[in-house]
Design a protein around this motif. Structure first.
Motif, PDB file in Angstrom:
ATOM      1  N   HIS A 406       0.842  -1.188   0.000  1.00 51.56           N
ATOM      2  CA  HIS A 406       0.000   0.000   0.000  1.00 51.56           C
ATOM      3  C   HIS A 406       0.878   1.238   0.000  1.00 51.56           C
ATOM      4  N   ILE A 407       0.462   2.259  -0.734  1.00 51.49           N
ATOM      5  CA  ILE A 407       1.158   3.554  -0.721  1.00 51.49           C
ATOM      6  C   ILE A 407       0.377   4.492   0.196  1.00 51.49           C
ATOM      7  N   VAL A 408       1.022   4.956   1.265  1.00 52.85           N
ATOM      8  CA  VAL A 408       0.358   5.758   2.290  1.00 52.85           C
ATOM      9  C   VAL A 408       1.251   6.942   2.676  1.00 52.85           C
ATOM     10  N   PRO A 409       0.666   7.991   3.242  1.00 50.38           N
ATOM     11  CA  PRO A 409       1.482   9.107   3.751  1.00 50.38           C
ATOM     12  C   PRO A 409       2.094   8.752   5.102  1.00 50.38           C
ATOM     13  N   ARG A 410       3.349   9.161   5.322  1.00 46.05           N
ATOM     14  CA  ARG A 410       4.037   8.870   6.580  1.00 46.05           C
ATOM     15  C   ARG A 410       4.856  10.085   7.007  1.00 46.05           C
ATOM     16  N   PHE A 411       4.810  10.338   8.312  1.00 49.97           N
ATOM     17  CA  PHE A 411       5.625  11.429   8.852  1.00 49.97           C
ATOM     18  C   PHE A 411       7.098  11.046   8.811  1.00 49.97           C
ATOM     19  N   ILE A 412       7.970  12.034   8.546  1.00 48.36           N
ATOM     20  CA  ILE A 412       9.417  11.812   8.519  1.00 48.36           C
ATOM     21  C   ILE A 412       9.978  12.085   9.911  1.00 48.36           C
ATOM     22  N   GLY A 413      10.360  11.020  10.604  1.00 46.83           N
ATOM     23  CA  GLY A 413      10.931  11.164  11.941  1.00 46.83           C
ATOM     24  C   GLY A 413       9.988  11.884  12.896  1.00 46.83           C
ATOM     25  N   ASP A 414      10.545  12.874  13.600  1.00 41.44           N
ATOM     26  CA  ASP A 414       9.754  13.643  14.572  1.00 41.44           C
ATOM     27  C   ASP A 414       9.260  14.955  13.984  1.00 41.44           C
ATOM     28  N   THR A 415       9.405  15.121  12.682  1.00 45.95           N
ATOM     29  CA  THR A 415       8.990  16.373  12.050  1.00 45.95           C
ATOM     30  C   THR A 415       7.538  16.289  11.608  1.00 45.95           C
ATOM     31  N   ASP A 416       7.048  17.428  11.119  1.00 52.29           N
ATOM     32  CA  ASP A 416       5.687  17.469  10.595  1.00 52.29           C
ATOM     33  C   ASP A 416       5.647  17.216   9.092  1.00 52.29           C
ATOM     34  N   LYS A 417       6.788  16.917   8.501  1.00 56.38           N
ATOM     35  CA  LYS A 417       6.842  16.654   7.066  1.00 56.38           C
ATOM     36  C   LYS A 417       6.306  15.252   6.766  1.00 56.38           C
ATOM     37  N   VAL A 418       5.591  15.174   5.682  1.00 53.86           N
ATOM     38  CA  VAL A 418       4.964  13.909   5.274  1.00 53.86           C
ATOM     39  C   VAL A 418       5.557  13.479   3.935  1.00 53.86           C
ATOM     40  N   GLN A 419       5.830  12.215   3.811  1.00 51.97           N
ATOM     41  CA  GLN A 419       6.351  11.682   2.560  1.00 51.97           C
ATOM     42  C   GLN A 419       5.519  10.483   2.115  1.00 51.97           C
ATOM     43  N   ARG A 420       5.704  10.129   0.859  1.00 47.84           N
ATOM     44  CA  ARG A 420       5.023   8.968   0.275  1.00 47.84           C
ATOM     45  C   ARG A 420       5.779   7.703   0.690  1.00 47.84           C
ATOM     46  N   ALA A 421       5.080   6.727   1.279  1.00 43.63           N
ATOM     47  CA  ALA A 421       5.723   5.501   1.760  1.00 43.63           C
ATOM     48  C   ALA A 421       5.022   4.266   1.200  1.00 43.63           C
ATOM     49  N   HIS A 422       5.849   3.224   0.939  1.00 48.19           N
ATOM     50  CA  HIS A 422       5.322   1.940   0.477  1.00 48.19           C
ATOM     51  C   HIS A 422       5.355   0.963   1.649  1.00 48.19           C
ATOM     52  N   LEU A 423       4.181   0.497   2.061  1.00 51.06           N
ATOM     53  CA  LEU A 423       4.088  -0.374   3.240  1.00 51.06           C
ATOM     54  C   LEU A 423       3.545  -1.746   2.862  1.00 51.06           C
ATOM     55  N   ILE A 424       4.070  -2.761   3.550  1.00 51.89           N
ATOM     56  CA  ILE A 424       3.507  -4.110   3.476  1.00 51.89           C
ATOM     57  C   ILE A 424       3.290  -4.611   4.894  1.00 51.89           C
ATOM     58  N   CYS A 425       2.431  -5.596   5.028  1.00 57.73           N
ATOM     59  CA  CYS A 425       2.220  -6.255   6.324  1.00 57.73           C
ATOM     60  C   CYS A 425       2.679  -7.707   6.194  1.00 57.73           C
ATOM     61  N   VAL A 426       3.368  -8.184   7.212  1.00 56.33           N
ATOM     62  CA  VAL A 426       3.862  -9.553   7.198  1.00 56.33           C
ATOM     63  C   VAL A 426       3.324 -10.286   8.424  1.00 56.33           C
ATOM     64  N   SER A 427       2.926 -11.535   8.228  1.00 55.59           N
ATOM     65  CA  SER A 427       2.418 -12.371   9.322  1.00 55.59           C
ATOM     66  C   SER A 427       3.234 -13.647   9.377  1.00 55.59           C
ATOM     67  N   TRP A 428       3.717 -13.988  10.566  1.00 54.55           N
ATOM     68  CA  TRP A 428       4.523 -15.192  10.769  1.00 54.55           C
ATOM     69  C   TRP A 428       3.756 -16.169  11.652  1.00 54.55           C
ATOM     70  N   SER A 429       3.731 -17.436  11.278  1.00 55.01           N
ATOM     71  CA  SER A 429       3.181 -18.486  12.139  1.00 55.01           C
ATOM     72  C   SER A 429       4.311 -19.427  12.521  1.00 55.01           C
ATOM     73  N   ALA A 430       4.307 -19.875  13.776  1.00 57.80           N
ATOM     74  CA  ALA A 430       5.372 -20.747  14.268  1.00 57.80           C
ATOM     75  C   ALA A 430       4.793 -21.868  15.108  1.00 57.80           C
ATOM     76  N   ASP A 431       5.566 -22.940  15.210  1.00 63.97           N
ATOM     77  CA  ASP A 431       5.212 -24.093  16.029  1.00 63.97           C
ATOM     78  C   ASP A 431       5.501 -23.738  17.485  1.00 63.97           C
ATOM     79  N   HIS A 432       4.434 -23.537  18.262  1.00 64.11           N
ATOM     80  CA  HIS A 432       4.604 -23.052  19.640  1.00 64.11           C
ATOM     81  C   HIS A 432       5.180 -24.113  20.567  1.00 64.11           C
ATOM     82  N   ARG A 433       5.361 -25.332  20.085  1.00 61.42           N
ATOM     83  CA  ARG A 433       5.981 -26.363  20.922  1.00 61.42           C
ATOM     84  C   ARG A 433       7.475 -26.114  21.087  1.00 61.42           C
ATOM     85  N   VAL A 434       8.090 -25.462  20.080  1.00 62.17           N
ATOM     86  CA  VAL A 434       9.539 -25.272  20.125  1.00 62.17           C
ATOM     87  C   VAL A 434       9.959 -23.814  19.946  1.00 62.17           C
TER      88      VAL A 434
END
Length: 460
Positions: A406-434
Protein backbone atom coordinates in the motif's frame (compact mmCIF):
# COMPACT_ATOMS: atom_id res chain seq x y z
CA UNK A 1 -6.11 -58.70 -51.16
CA UNK A 2 -3.82 -60.58 -48.78
CA UNK A 3 -0.35 -60.12 -47.39
CA UNK A 4 2.05 -63.04 -47.00
CA UNK A 5 4.34 -62.96 -43.99
CA UNK A 6 7.24 -65.43 -43.93
CA UNK A 7 8.30 -66.32 -40.39
CA UNK A 8 11.25 -68.56 -39.49
CA UNK A 9 10.07 -71.86 -38.05
CA UNK A 10 11.92 -71.31 -34.79
CA UNK A 11 9.77 -68.18 -34.28
CA UNK A 12 6.36 -69.80 -34.75
CA UNK A 13 5.70 -70.26 -31.04
CA UNK A 14 6.64 -66.64 -30.32
CA UNK A 15 4.50 -65.27 -33.14
CA UNK A 16 1.57 -67.41 -32.12
CA UNK A 17 1.84 -65.99 -28.64
CA UNK A 18 2.05 -62.33 -29.70
CA UNK A 19 -0.75 -62.65 -32.24
CA UNK A 20 -3.01 -64.46 -29.72
CA UNK A 21 -3.09 -67.55 -32.02
CA UNK A 22 -3.16 -71.12 -30.81
CA UNK A 23 -0.45 -73.35 -32.20
CA UNK A 24 -3.11 -75.72 -33.45
CA UNK A 25 -4.17 -73.03 -35.93
CA UNK A 26 -0.70 -72.69 -37.41
CA UNK A 27 -0.99 -74.91 -40.44
CA UNK A 28 2.11 -76.16 -42.19
CA UNK A 29 4.60 -78.89 -42.60
CA UNK A 30 8.10 -78.30 -41.21
CA UNK A 31 11.08 -79.64 -43.06
CA UNK A 32 12.47 -82.68 -41.29
CA UNK A 33 15.98 -81.37 -41.29
CA UNK A 34 14.85 -78.26 -39.28
CA UNK A 35 14.15 -78.26 -35.56
CA UNK A 36 11.64 -75.97 -33.84
CA UNK A 37 12.82 -74.33 -30.62
CA UNK A 38 10.08 -72.67 -28.60
CA UNK A 39 10.87 -69.47 -26.74
CA UNK A 40 10.03 -69.57 -23.04
CA UNK A 41 7.68 -66.81 -21.94
CA UNK A 42 6.83 -65.74 -18.44
CA UNK A 43 4.36 -63.32 -16.92
CA UNK A 44 5.98 -60.64 -14.74
CA UNK A 45 4.52 -57.79 -12.72
CA UNK A 46 5.96 -54.31 -13.17
CA UNK A 47 5.68 -52.70 -9.73
CA UNK A 48 5.57 -48.96 -9.20
CA UNK A 49 8.96 -48.11 -7.72
CA UNK A 50 9.65 -45.36 -5.19
CA UNK A 51 9.75 -42.08 -7.15
CA UNK A 52 10.26 -39.67 -4.29
CA UNK A 53 11.02 -39.34 -0.62
CA UNK A 54 8.02 -40.30 1.48
CA UNK A 55 5.70 -40.80 -1.51
CA UNK A 56 3.42 -43.79 -1.01
CA UNK A 57 0.82 -43.28 -3.74
CA UNK A 58 0.34 -41.51 -7.06
CA UNK A 59 -2.50 -40.73 -9.45
CA UNK A 60 -2.33 -42.13 -12.97
CA UNK A 61 -2.77 -39.13 -15.30
CA UNK A 62 -2.27 -40.67 -18.74
CA UNK A 63 -1.45 -44.01 -20.37
CA UNK A 64 0.86 -44.03 -23.40
CA UNK A 65 0.27 -47.75 -24.02
CA UNK A 66 -2.61 -50.21 -24.01
CA UNK A 67 -3.07 -53.89 -23.38
CA UNK A 68 -1.61 -55.94 -26.19
CA UNK A 69 1.09 -53.42 -27.10
CA UNK A 70 4.65 -54.65 -27.55
CA UNK A 71 7.20 -52.32 -25.94
CA UNK A 72 10.93 -52.12 -25.45
CA UNK A 73 13.04 -51.01 -22.51
CA UNK A 74 12.85 -47.27 -21.73
CA UNK A 75 9.64 -46.78 -23.75
CA UNK A 76 7.24 -44.38 -22.02
CA UNK A 77 4.40 -46.24 -20.29
CA UNK A 78 2.41 -43.64 -18.39
CA UNK A 79 2.47 -40.32 -16.60
CA UNK A 80 1.70 -40.17 -12.89
CA UNK A 81 1.31 -37.29 -10.47
CA UNK A 82 2.77 -37.49 -6.99
CA UNK A 83 3.08 -34.80 -4.37
CA UNK A 84 2.08 -32.20 -7.00
CA UNK A 85 4.74 -33.22 -9.52
CA UNK A 86 4.30 -35.16 -12.75
CA UNK A 87 6.60 -38.11 -13.46
CA UNK A 88 6.87 -40.25 -16.61
CA UNK A 89 7.24 -43.99 -15.95
CA UNK A 90 9.33 -45.95 -18.47
CA UNK A 91 9.52 -49.70 -19.18
CA UNK A 92 12.27 -51.90 -17.80
CA UNK A 93 11.28 -54.87 -20.00
CA UNK A 94 11.04 -55.87 -23.64
CA UNK A 95 7.74 -57.66 -24.07
CA UNK A 96 3.98 -57.53 -24.46
CA UNK A 97 1.63 -55.71 -22.10
CA UNK A 98 -0.97 -58.09 -20.72
CA UNK A 99 -2.74 -55.94 -18.17
CA UNK A 100 -2.95 -52.33 -16.97
CA UNK A 101 -3.86 -52.40 -13.30
CA UNK A 102 -5.25 -48.86 -13.12
CA UNK A 103 -7.45 -46.56 -15.18
CA UNK A 104 -6.77 -42.85 -15.65
CA UNK A 105 -7.32 -40.83 -12.42
CA UNK A 106 -7.06 -43.96 -10.28
CA UNK A 107 -4.59 -44.20 -7.39
CA UNK A 108 -1.54 -46.45 -7.72
CA UNK A 109 0.52 -47.45 -4.68
CA UNK A 110 4.30 -47.67 -4.52
CA UNK A 111 5.45 -51.28 -4.51
CA UNK A 112 2.19 -52.58 -5.98
CA UNK A 113 1.72 -53.88 -9.56
CA UNK A 114 1.22 -51.20 -12.19
CA UNK A 115 1.44 -53.32 -15.37
CA UNK A 116 1.79 -57.02 -16.18
CA UNK A 117 4.16 -58.02 -18.97
CA UNK A 118 4.79 -61.14 -21.00
CA UNK A 119 8.57 -61.33 -21.44
CA UNK A 120 10.81 -64.00 -22.93
CA UNK A 121 13.64 -65.78 -21.19
CA UNK A 122 15.37 -66.36 -24.52
CA UNK A 123 17.80 -63.43 -24.63
CA UNK A 124 18.99 -64.49 -28.09
CA UNK A 125 15.47 -64.11 -29.58
CA UNK A 126 15.19 -61.38 -32.16
CA UNK A 127 12.63 -59.17 -30.38
CA UNK A 128 12.51 -56.63 -33.18
CA UNK A 129 11.65 -59.32 -35.74
CA UNK A 130 8.96 -60.84 -33.57
CA UNK A 131 7.49 -57.41 -32.70
CA UNK A 132 7.15 -56.57 -36.40
CA UNK A 133 5.43 -59.91 -36.96
CA UNK A 134 3.08 -59.22 -34.08
CA UNK A 135 1.88 -56.03 -35.74
CA UNK A 136 0.13 -58.21 -38.31
CA UNK A 137 -2.90 -59.42 -36.37
CA UNK A 138 -4.74 -62.75 -36.45
CA UNK A 139 -4.80 -64.43 -39.83
CA UNK A 140 -4.52 -67.70 -41.64
CA UNK A 141 -1.37 -69.80 -41.71
CA UNK A 142 -0.52 -71.88 -44.79
CA UNK A 143 2.30 -74.32 -45.27
CA UNK A 144 5.56 -72.92 -43.85
CA UNK A 145 4.38 -69.31 -43.75
CA UNK A 146 1.54 -67.20 -42.36
CA UNK A 147 -1.03 -65.50 -44.59
CA UNK A 148 -3.02 -62.68 -43.00
CA UNK A 149 -5.96 -60.93 -44.61
CA UNK A 150 -5.68 -57.14 -44.91
CA UNK A 151 -9.39 -56.81 -44.24
CA UNK A 152 -8.97 -58.13 -40.70
CA UNK A 153 -9.86 -55.35 -38.28
CA UNK A 154 -7.33 -54.65 -35.56
CA UNK A 155 -9.28 -54.03 -32.34
CA UNK A 156 -6.37 -52.02 -30.94
CA UNK A 157 -7.05 -49.32 -33.57
CA UNK A 158 -10.58 -48.77 -32.31
CA UNK A 159 -11.05 -45.56 -30.31
CA UNK A 160 -12.04 -46.36 -26.74
CA UNK A 161 -10.64 -46.43 -23.20
CA UNK A 162 -8.67 -49.15 -21.37
CA UNK A 163 -11.67 -49.73 -19.08
CA UNK A 164 -13.94 -50.46 -22.04
CA UNK A 165 -11.31 -52.76 -23.59
CA UNK A 166 -11.11 -54.68 -20.31
CA UNK A 167 -14.91 -55.18 -20.25
CA UNK A 168 -14.86 -56.32 -23.87
CA UNK A 169 -11.96 -58.71 -23.24
CA UNK A 170 -13.58 -60.25 -20.16
CA UNK A 171 -16.81 -60.86 -22.09
CA UNK A 172 -15.07 -61.94 -25.33
CA UNK A 173 -16.58 -59.07 -27.33
CA UNK A 174 -15.09 -58.07 -30.69
CA UNK A 175 -15.09 -54.27 -30.48
CA UNK A 176 -15.24 -54.09 -34.27
CA UNK A 177 -18.83 -55.39 -34.04
CA UNK A 178 -19.93 -52.80 -31.46
CA UNK A 179 -21.68 -49.67 -32.71
CA UNK A 180 -19.96 -46.53 -31.36
CA UNK A 181 -22.03 -43.65 -30.00
CA UNK A 182 -19.26 -41.47 -28.55
CA UNK A 183 -17.59 -38.44 -30.17
CA UNK A 184 -15.28 -39.17 -33.13
CA UNK A 185 -16.41 -42.77 -33.25
CA UNK A 186 -15.41 -43.56 -29.65
CA UNK A 187 -16.91 -46.72 -28.18
CA UNK A 188 -18.40 -46.01 -24.76
CA UNK A 189 -18.95 -48.36 -21.85
CA UNK A 190 -22.70 -48.17 -22.46
CA UNK A 191 -22.19 -49.32 -26.08
CA UNK A 192 -20.55 -52.56 -24.90
CA UNK A 193 -23.17 -53.11 -22.19
CA UNK A 194 -25.93 -52.65 -24.80
CA UNK A 195 -24.19 -55.12 -27.09
CA UNK A 196 -24.18 -57.66 -24.21
CA UNK A 197 -27.88 -56.90 -23.50
CA UNK A 198 -26.97 -55.90 -19.95
CA UNK A 199 -28.72 -52.55 -20.31
CA UNK A 200 -31.62 -51.68 -22.64
CA UNK A 201 -30.73 -49.93 -25.92
CA UNK A 202 -31.21 -46.20 -26.30
CA UNK A 203 -34.70 -45.29 -27.46
CA UNK A 204 -34.38 -42.56 -30.06
CA UNK A 205 -37.89 -42.95 -31.44
CA UNK A 206 -39.30 -40.06 -29.43
CA UNK A 207 -36.49 -37.59 -30.03
CA UNK A 208 -37.92 -36.22 -33.27
CA UNK A 209 -41.52 -36.02 -32.09
CA UNK A 210 -43.00 -32.53 -31.58
CA UNK A 211 -43.22 -31.43 -27.99
CA UNK A 212 -46.99 -30.76 -28.15
CA UNK A 213 -49.46 -32.39 -30.53
CA UNK A 214 -52.54 -30.59 -29.22
CA UNK A 215 -53.37 -26.87 -29.35
CA UNK A 216 -51.29 -24.97 -26.87
CA UNK A 217 -53.12 -23.85 -23.75
CA UNK A 218 -51.17 -21.41 -21.62
CA UNK A 219 -51.04 -22.46 -17.99
CA UNK A 220 -51.87 -19.89 -15.37
CA UNK A 221 -49.96 -21.80 -12.67
CA UNK A 222 -46.20 -21.25 -12.61
CA UNK A 223 -44.38 -24.53 -12.15
CA UNK A 224 -41.72 -24.49 -9.39
CA UNK A 225 -38.16 -24.75 -10.65
CA UNK A 226 -36.45 -28.02 -9.78
CA UNK A 227 -33.28 -27.56 -7.75
CA UNK A 228 -30.11 -28.94 -9.28
CA UNK A 229 -28.81 -32.19 -7.85
CA UNK A 230 -25.87 -32.09 -5.47
CA UNK A 231 -22.55 -33.03 -7.06
CA UNK A 232 -20.04 -35.33 -5.37
CA UNK A 233 -16.40 -35.07 -6.42
CA UNK A 234 -13.60 -37.19 -4.98
CA UNK A 235 -10.49 -35.40 -3.81
CA UNK A 236 -7.56 -36.04 -6.13
CA UNK A 237 -4.26 -34.58 -7.28
CA UNK A 238 -3.30 -31.34 -5.51
CA UNK A 239 -6.51 -31.09 -3.50
CA UNK A 240 -5.96 -34.56 -2.09
CA UNK A 241 -2.37 -33.72 -1.13
CA UNK A 242 -3.56 -30.48 0.48
CA UNK A 243 -6.24 -32.35 2.42
CA UNK A 244 -3.66 -34.67 3.97
CA UNK A 245 -1.05 -31.95 4.56
CA UNK A 246 -3.45 -29.55 6.26
CA UNK A 247 -4.94 -32.31 8.40
CA UNK A 248 -1.43 -33.01 9.72
CA UNK A 249 -0.54 -29.29 9.96
CA UNK A 250 -3.46 -28.32 12.16
CA UNK A 251 -2.36 -30.81 14.80
CA UNK A 252 0.51 -28.37 15.45
CA UNK A 253 -0.16 -25.60 18.01
CA UNK A 254 0.23 -22.41 15.95
CA UNK A 255 0.81 -18.87 17.09
CA UNK A 256 1.00 -15.84 14.80
CA UNK A 257 3.04 -12.64 14.95
CA UNK A 258 2.36 -9.73 12.57
CA UNK A 259 4.13 -6.46 11.79
CA UNK A 260 4.16 -3.54 9.36
CA UNK A 261 7.19 -3.00 7.11
CA UNK A 262 8.23 0.12 5.14
CA UNK A 263 9.77 -1.03 1.84
CA UNK A 264 10.15 2.41 0.23
CA UNK A 265 13.93 2.06 -0.14
CA UNK A 266 13.55 -1.50 -1.45
CA UNK A 267 11.16 -0.26 -4.14
CA UNK A 268 13.78 2.27 -5.29
CA UNK A 269 16.55 -0.36 -5.29
CA UNK A 270 14.51 -2.91 -7.18
CA UNK A 271 13.50 -0.36 -9.82
CA UNK A 272 17.13 0.68 -10.28
CA UNK A 273 18.25 -2.95 -10.76
CA UNK A 274 15.32 -4.09 -12.92
CA UNK A 275 16.84 -3.13 -16.30
CA UNK A 276 20.28 -4.56 -15.47
CA UNK A 277 18.72 -7.83 -14.30
CA UNK A 278 16.66 -8.14 -17.49
CA UNK A 279 19.83 -7.63 -19.57
CA UNK A 280 21.14 -10.75 -17.83
CA UNK A 281 17.96 -12.66 -18.68
CA UNK A 282 16.50 -12.49 -15.16
CA UNK A 283 13.17 -10.98 -14.13
CA UNK A 284 13.66 -9.58 -10.65
CA UNK A 285 10.72 -9.00 -8.31
CA UNK A 286 10.54 -8.23 -4.59
CA UNK A 287 10.35 -11.92 -3.69
CA UNK A 288 14.10 -12.70 -4.14
CA UNK A 289 14.89 -9.89 -1.67
CA UNK A 290 12.34 -11.29 0.82
CA UNK A 291 13.82 -14.79 0.41
CA UNK A 292 17.41 -13.63 0.93
CA UNK A 293 16.40 -11.54 3.95
CA UNK A 294 14.71 -14.62 5.44
CA UNK A 295 17.86 -16.70 4.86
CA UNK A 296 20.04 -14.08 6.58
CA UNK A 297 17.62 -13.91 9.51
CA UNK A 298 17.56 -17.72 9.75
CA UNK A 299 21.34 -17.67 10.20
CA UNK A 300 20.80 -15.67 13.38
CA UNK A 301 17.73 -17.65 14.50
CA UNK A 302 18.44 -21.23 13.29
CA UNK A 303 15.65 -22.83 15.32
CA UNK A 304 13.19 -21.49 12.74
CA UNK A 305 15.04 -23.56 10.13
CA UNK A 306 14.47 -26.85 11.92
CA UNK A 307 12.04 -29.74 12.23
CA UNK A 308 10.65 -31.63 15.21
CA UNK A 309 11.37 -35.31 15.86
CA UNK A 310 8.30 -36.09 17.97
CA UNK A 311 9.23 -39.69 18.66
CA UNK A 312 12.61 -38.80 20.18
CA UNK A 313 11.46 -35.40 21.50
CA UNK A 314 14.29 -33.60 19.75
CA UNK A 315 14.90 -30.77 17.28
CA UNK A 316 16.72 -31.30 13.98
CA UNK A 317 18.54 -28.13 12.88
CA UNK A 318 18.83 -27.94 9.08
CA UNK A 319 22.13 -26.75 7.62
CA UNK A 320 20.62 -25.71 4.25
CA UNK A 321 18.10 -22.92 3.80
CA UNK A 322 15.67 -24.51 1.31
CA UNK A 323 12.95 -21.88 1.33
CA UNK A 324 9.55 -23.06 0.06
CA UNK A 325 7.49 -20.62 -2.00
CA UNK A 326 3.72 -20.95 -2.35
CA UNK A 327 2.61 -20.46 -5.96
CA UNK A 328 -0.66 -20.86 -7.83
CA UNK A 329 -0.75 -23.21 -10.83
CA UNK A 330 -3.46 -24.74 -13.01
CA UNK A 331 -3.37 -27.82 -10.76
CA UNK A 332 -3.78 -25.73 -7.60
CA UNK A 333 -1.50 -24.28 -4.93
CA UNK A 334 1.96 -25.89 -4.88
CA UNK A 335 4.96 -25.20 -2.64
CA UNK A 336 8.33 -25.99 -4.29
CA UNK A 337 11.50 -24.65 -2.71
CA UNK A 338 14.59 -22.68 -3.73
CA UNK A 339 17.60 -24.74 -2.62
CA UNK A 340 20.57 -23.50 -0.57
CA UNK A 341 19.56 -19.84 -0.34
CA UNK A 342 22.30 -19.24 2.23
CA UNK A 343 24.89 -19.79 -0.54
CA UNK A 344 23.22 -17.74 -3.28
CA UNK A 345 23.05 -14.11 -4.28
CA UNK A 346 19.76 -12.29 -4.83
CA UNK A 347 20.26 -12.61 -8.61
CA UNK A 348 20.81 -16.38 -8.36
CA UNK A 349 17.72 -16.74 -6.16
CA UNK A 350 15.71 -14.72 -8.70
CA UNK A 351 16.88 -16.99 -11.53
CA UNK A 352 15.94 -20.16 -9.58
CA UNK A 353 12.59 -18.67 -8.59
CA UNK A 354 11.76 -17.77 -12.21
CA UNK A 355 12.60 -21.32 -13.26
CA UNK A 356 10.24 -22.78 -10.64
CA UNK A 357 7.46 -20.40 -11.70
CA UNK A 358 7.81 -21.28 -15.39
CA UNK A 359 7.86 -25.03 -14.76
CA UNK A 360 5.01 -24.70 -12.28
CA UNK A 361 2.78 -22.99 -14.86
CA UNK A 362 3.69 -25.66 -17.42
CA UNK A 363 3.05 -28.51 -14.94
CA UNK A 364 6.69 -29.65 -15.20
CA UNK A 365 7.73 -29.49 -11.54
CA UNK A 366 9.74 -32.52 -10.38
CA UNK A 367 9.50 -34.37 -7.04
CA UNK A 368 12.92 -32.98 -6.09
CA UNK A 369 11.46 -29.44 -6.26
CA UNK A 370 9.27 -30.23 -3.24
CA UNK A 371 11.68 -32.25 -1.13
CA UNK A 372 13.65 -31.07 1.90
CA UNK A 373 11.99 -27.67 2.33
CA UNK A 374 13.05 -26.04 5.62
CA UNK A 375 11.12 -22.74 5.80
CA UNK A 376 8.20 -21.22 3.87
CA UNK A 377 7.17 -17.84 2.46
CA UNK A 378 3.82 -17.00 0.85
CA UNK A 379 3.12 -13.78 -1.04
CA UNK A 380 -0.62 -13.32 -0.52
CA UNK A 381 -0.25 -9.76 -1.82
CA UNK A 382 -0.57 -11.00 -5.41
CA UNK A 383 -4.25 -11.72 -4.72
CA UNK A 384 -4.83 -8.57 -2.66
CA UNK A 385 -4.65 -9.83 0.93
CA UNK A 386 -3.16 -7.73 3.72
CA UNK A 387 -3.11 -9.97 6.80
CA UNK A 388 -3.57 -13.72 7.15
CA UNK A 389 -2.73 -16.55 9.49
CA UNK A 390 -0.50 -18.86 7.42
CA UNK A 391 -0.51 -22.59 8.19
CA UNK A 392 2.80 -24.37 8.78
CA UNK A 393 3.81 -27.06 6.28
CA UNK A 394 5.09 -30.05 8.32
CA UNK A 395 7.79 -30.99 9.11
CA UNK A 396 8.75 -27.30 9.03
CA UNK A 397 8.22 -25.16 12.14
CA UNK A 398 7.61 -21.66 10.69
CA UNK A 399 6.07 -19.84 7.74
CA UNK A 400 5.64 -16.21 6.68
CA UNK A 401 2.90 -14.53 4.61
CA UNK A 402 3.52 -11.17 2.94
CA UNK A 403 0.55 -8.92 2.19
CA UNK A 404 -0.11 -6.53 -0.66
CA UNK A 405 1.80 -3.25 -0.89
CA UNK A 406 0.00 0.00 0.00
CA UNK A 407 1.16 3.55 -0.72
CA UNK A 408 0.36 5.76 2.29
CA UNK A 409 1.48 9.11 3.75
CA UNK A 410 4.04 8.87 6.58
CA UNK A 411 5.62 11.43 8.85
CA UNK A 412 9.42 11.81 8.52
CA UNK A 413 10.93 11.16 11.94
CA UNK A 414 9.75 13.64 14.57
CA UNK A 415 8.99 16.37 12.05
CA UNK A 416 5.69 17.47 10.59
CA UNK A 417 6.84 16.65 7.07
CA UNK A 418 4.96 13.91 5.27
CA UNK A 419 6.35 11.68 2.56
CA UNK A 420 5.02 8.97 0.28
CA UNK A 421 5.72 5.50 1.76
CA UNK A 422 5.32 1.94 0.48
CA UNK A 423 4.09 -0.37 3.24
CA UNK A 424 3.51 -4.11 3.48
CA UNK A 425 2.22 -6.25 6.32
CA UNK A 426 3.86 -9.55 7.20
CA UNK A 427 2.42 -12.37 9.32
CA UNK A 428 4.52 -15.19 10.77
CA UNK A 429 3.18 -18.49 12.14
CA UNK A 430 5.37 -20.75 14.27
CA UNK A 431 5.21 -24.09 16.03
CA UNK A 432 4.60 -23.05 19.64
CA UNK A 433 5.98 -26.36 20.92
CA UNK A 434 9.54 -25.27 20.13
CA UNK A 435 9.38 -21.55 19.25
CA UNK A 436 8.34 -18.80 21.66
CA UNK A 437 7.05 -15.32 20.91
CA UNK A 438 10.33 -13.55 21.71
CA UNK A 439 12.24 -15.69 19.21
CA UNK A 440 9.64 -15.12 16.50
CA UNK A 441 9.66 -11.36 17.12
CA UNK A 442 13.47 -11.29 17.01
CA UNK A 443 13.49 -13.11 13.68
CA UNK A 444 10.82 -10.79 12.26
CA UNK A 445 12.76 -7.68 13.32
CA UNK A 446 15.97 -9.03 11.75
CA UNK A 447 14.12 -9.76 8.48
CA UNK A 448 12.53 -6.31 8.66
CA UNK A 449 15.90 -4.54 9.04
CA UNK A 450 17.16 -6.05 5.77
CA UNK A 451 13.94 -5.29 3.88
CA UNK A 452 13.66 -1.72 5.15
CA UNK A 453 17.40 -1.02 4.66
CA UNK A 454 18.34 -3.08 1.58
CA UNK A 455 21.86 -1.58 1.50
CA UNK A 456 22.61 -4.03 4.32
CA UNK A 457 22.56 -6.81 1.72
CA UNK A 458 25.87 -5.44 0.44
CA UNK A 459 27.54 -6.24 3.76
CA UNK A 460 26.63 -9.90 3.29
Amino acid sequence: MAFRLIVPKNRLNTLAHLCNLKQSKIIGTLNRNLSVSASHWKRVAFNLSDIGEGIREVVVKEWFVKEGDVVEQFDNLCEVQSDKASVTITSRYDGKILKLHHDVDEIAFVGKPLIEFDVTDDESADVEEVSKAAEVVKGQVKSDDIEIKASTINPNKIITTPAVRRIASENKVNLAEVEASGPNGRILKSDVLEYLNIIPPKNDSNRSKPLIDKPCVQSTVQQPMRAADDRVEKLKDVRRVMFKAMTAALKIPHFTYSDEVDITDLVKLRNSLKVDAESLGVKITFMPFFIKAASLALTKYPILNSSVDEENESIIYKSSHNISIAMATQSGLVVPNVKNCEQKTILQIARDLNDLLERGRAGKLRPDDFQNGTFSLSNIGVVGGTYTKPVIAPPQVAIGAIGTMHIVPRFIGDTDKVQRAHLICVSWSADHRVIDGVTMAGFSNEWKRYVENPNRFVLQ
